[in-house]
Design a protein around this motif. Structure first.
Motif, PDB file in Angstrom:
ATOM      1  N   HIS A 171       0.827  -1.205   0.000  1.00 28.70           N
ATOM      2  CA  HIS A 171       0.000   0.000   0.000  1.00 28.70           C
ATOM      3  C   HIS A 171       0.864   1.258   0.000  1.00 28.70           C
ATOM      4  CE1 HIS A 171      -3.340  -2.731   0.937  1.00 28.70           C
ATOM      5  NE2 HIS A 171      -4.105  -1.762   0.465  1.00 28.70           N
ATOM      6  N   ALA A 172       1.982   1.222   0.710  1.00 23.79           N
ATOM      7  CA  ALA A 172       2.913   2.355   0.662  1.00 23.79           C
ATOM      8  C   ALA A 172       3.470   2.529  -0.745  1.00 23.79           C
ATOM      9  CB  ALA A 172       4.046   2.135   1.665  1.00 23.79           C
ATOM     10  N   GLU A 173       3.730   1.416  -1.407  1.00 22.53           N
ATOM     11  CA  GLU A 173       4.224   1.450  -2.781  1.00 22.53           C
ATOM     12  C   GLU A 173       3.225   2.145  -3.705  1.00 22.53           C
ATOM     13  OE1 GLU A 173       4.539  -2.165  -5.747  1.00 22.53           O
ATOM     14  OE2 GLU A 173       6.213  -2.236  -4.322  1.00 22.53           O
ATOM     15  N   ALA A 174       1.935   1.892  -3.491  1.00 24.56           N
ATOM     16  CA  ALA A 174       0.902   2.525  -4.324  1.00 24.56           C
ATOM     17  C   ALA A 174       0.874   4.028  -4.115  1.00 24.56           C
ATOM     18  CB  ALA A 174      -0.463   1.925  -4.012  1.00 24.56           C
ATOM     19  N   GLY A 175       0.952   4.478  -2.859  1.00 27.99           N
ATOM     20  CA  GLY A 175       0.961   5.916  -2.594  1.00 27.99           C
ATOM     21  C   GLY A 175       2.167   6.594  -3.197  1.00 27.99           C
ATOM     22  N   ALA A 176       3.324   5.944  -3.079  1.00 28.89           N
ATOM     23  CA  ALA A 176       4.546   6.521  -3.639  1.00 28.89           C
ATOM     24  C   ALA A 176       4.480   6.591  -5.164  1.00 28.89           C
ATOM     25  CB  ALA A 176       5.751   5.700  -3.195  1.00 28.89           C
ATOM     26  N   LEU A 177       3.943   5.548  -5.787  1.00 30.54           N
ATOM     27  CA  LEU A 177       3.843   5.537  -7.246  1.00 30.54           C
ATOM     28  C   LEU A 177       2.925   6.645  -7.740  1.00 30.54           C
ATOM     29  CD1 LEU A 177       4.533   4.172  -9.929  1.00 30.54           C
ATOM     30  CD2 LEU A 177       2.565   2.664  -9.587  1.00 30.54           C
ATOM     31  N   ALA A 178       1.835   6.879  -7.038  1.00 28.56           N
ATOM     32  CA  ALA A 178       0.921   7.964  -7.432  1.00 28.56           C
ATOM     33  C   ALA A 178       1.676   9.289  -7.503  1.00 28.56           C
ATOM     34  CB  ALA A 178      -0.238   8.052  -6.452  1.00 28.56           C
ATOM     35  N   ALA A 179       2.505   9.542  -6.492  1.00 25.13           N
ATOM     36  CA  ALA A 179       3.280  10.786  -6.489  1.00 25.13           C
ATOM     37  C   ALA A 179       4.308  10.803  -7.613  1.00 25.13           C
ATOM     38  CB  ALA A 179       3.964  10.947  -5.135  1.00 25.13           C
ATOM     39  N   ASP A 180       4.999   9.701  -7.799  1.00 28.61           N
ATOM     40  CA  ASP A 180       6.044   9.635  -8.823  1.00 28.61           C
ATOM     41  C   ASP A 180       5.488   9.834 -10.228  1.00 28.61           C
ATOM     42  OD1 ASP A 180       7.814   9.141  -6.776  1.00 28.61           O
ATOM     43  OD2 ASP A 180       7.966   6.977  -7.150  1.00 28.61           O
ATOM     44  N   LEU A 181       4.239   9.442 -10.436  1.00 27.88           N
ATOM     45  CA  LEU A 181       3.632   9.571 -11.758  1.00 27.88           C
ATOM     46  C   LEU A 181       3.013  10.938 -12.008  1.00 27.88           C
ATOM     47  CD1 LEU A 181       1.943   6.053 -12.060  1.00 27.88           C
ATOM     48  CD2 LEU A 181       3.886   6.900 -13.373  1.00 27.88           C
TER      49      LEU A 181
END
Length: 477
Positions: free
Chosen positions: A396-406
């Motif tokens: 779930h942390a990975e999903a939040g980080a990916l949203a920001a990175d994209l």
């Protein structure tokens, strides 16, 4: 199924223990589980559930036209009954008999599995095969021990292709489903992290998915993703011919299906050249997908490979893929609203891989929006991804980080892991907050803005998409 007498159905269901109570009446063509779906002459299957027992609804089914009941006991419905010990197994035995009969006539049976993309690929494949002949495929994602046989019961003497979507939550599930529909073609889309908590790891997930090709004979086809290492490793688990699909360099196989010159438009719809190599000869044709998302290219290649495996030509497959429309709700459903606002409703389900695909699609869409609305923002309402076991927090942390990175501008997270998602997004420098489903439903969008809604089914985020759509006005495209 073809309408027939109960005695004929009993013969098809052998060697199951079956008893007929009442006259040898004619039933069909429909087999239904819901009394509200009963039609004249239909066979009503009474399945006990956690909250209600289908046996109690048999009279209503008969009132709507059902001619007989398949149950584990005689109900109050005054029609003939087929009695079995377990009605789910009874339905399975019926489906097995019907499929065996039609395959002997020449019908081809195709099964699709994978950690993600099953329903989207099934919808594409059904439309590819429909260009060739009469096709039966599941509605939505009927992919379990009830949905697979129920779909199979829709075949009749005109059916040329049966498509089965096969889900799994453990070893042996897909093996059982394949025993019902006797596959000619088995498709494995990918091995990812969906339900990894239930399977106990990606290796066990791969073992479970490989069951769809393990029983294929030398005349069958295993359609495998050449870009997925776990799928490549399945080559030696089947005696069937192998059709590889992917965008990278495929291993040796009987059929190679790839995409060249892939591009996407502002609506995140992909175009590519379908390239097919067989017996040393390569043929190609252009494809312009109408479904949303760059990840649909892989799904389309899988559908193409299965279509080619059952005898379709490259131009036939390419034309059918280019004409195929979305069929299942809440899966990459693009809603255009007033003032050029967009809602991307992908709320049917979620796992780490499909979450990443949805976020990448949102990023592509907002890039197109900003060409017309320089200040347009992308807002993502992200719900829990369930059944991930000990890896839940990290993923779930990975999903939040990916949203920001994209480049997503704001994350609104809902559910048990909402805090983890929001914190990871904030740490990457974007606005993020935790909200209830009701609070997320009050989101406002400025002209040109994009709203992505994505989460596991039980979170119910389709209600958020529906509420926002009704408030600002929009229709699916």
């Amino acid at each position: 199924m073809r309408a027939r007498r109960l005695s004929e159905l009993v013969e098809l269901m052998q060697p199951a223990a079956v008893e007929v109570v009442g006259d040898d009446t004619v039933v069909g063509p429909d087999v239904v589980l819901d009394n509200r779906a009963a039609t004249p002459g239909s066979l009503f299957v009474a399945i006990p559930g956690a909250r209600v027992d289908g046996h109690a609804f048999a009279p209503q089914a008969v009132a709507a036209g059902a001619a007989a009941v398949l149950g584990s006991s005689v109900t109050e419905a005054e029609v003939p009954h087929i009695l079995v010990e377990d009605t789910v197994q009874g339905l399975s035995w019926l489906a097995r008999g019907l499929v065996r009969e039609e395959r002997a006539r020449g019908m081809a049976s195709i099964g699709v599995t994978g950690s993600s993309g099953k329903t989207s690929t099934k919808d594409l494949l059904a439309q590819v095969l429909e260009a060739k002949g009469a096709t039966v495929a599941p509605v939505g994602n009927r992919n379990n021990e009830i949905g697979v046989p129920l779909t199979a019961c829709r075949i009749d003497g005109t059916t040329q292709f049966l498509v089965s979507e096969m889900g799994s939550r453990g070893i042996g599930h897909i093996e059982w489903l394949t025993s019902l529909v006797g596959l000619d073609v088995g498709v494995v889309l990918n091995v990812g992290r969906a339900h990894v908590g239930e399977f106990g790891g990606v290796e066990r997930t791969a073992r479970a998915k490989s069951e769809i090709i393990a029983g294929l004979g030398s005349g069958g086809w295993a359609v495998l993703n050449a870009d997925d290492p776990a799928c490549r490793a399945m080559r030696d688990t089947t005696a069937a011919r192998v059709a590889w699909f992917g965008e990278g360099e495929p291993p040796a196989g009987d059929l190679l299906v790839s995409a060249r010159d892939v591009a996407s438009d502002d609506s995140a719809r992909a175009t590519f050249t379908l390239a097919v190599t067989r017996d040393g000869e390569t043929a190609s044709a252009p494809v312009s997908l109408r479904v949303i998302g760059r990840h649909q290219v892989s799904n389309a290649l899988a559908a193409a490979a299965a279509g080619l495996a059952v005898g379709m030509t490259v131009p036939e497959v390419a034309g059918a893929l280019s004409a195929a429309e979305p069929r299942s709700d809440w899966r990459m459903e693009l809603v255009r609203c007033d003032q050029d606002r967009i809602i991307l409703n992908d709320a049917y389900n979620a796992n780490p891989d499909s979450m990443a695909a949805a976020l990448r699609t949102a990023a592509r869409l907002i890039a197109g929006q900003r060409g017309r609305h320089p200040g347009a923002r992308a807002v993502a309402v992200l719900g829990d991804m369930l059944e991930l076991g000990p890896e839940s927090g990290r993923l779930h942390a990975e999903a939040g980080a990916l949203a920001a990175d994209l480049g997503i501008d704001e994350v609104v997270s809902v559910g048990e892991y909402a805090g983890i998602v929001a914190e990871a997004a904030r740490e990457r420098g974007i606005e993020a907050r935790v909200a209830t489903r009701e609070e997320a439903s009050q989101l406002e969008l400025a002209p040109g803005d994009l709203l992505l809604v994505k989460g596991s089914r039980s979170v119910g985020l389709e209600l958020v998409a529906d509420a926002v759509t009704k408030r600002i006005g929009g229709v699916p495209k």
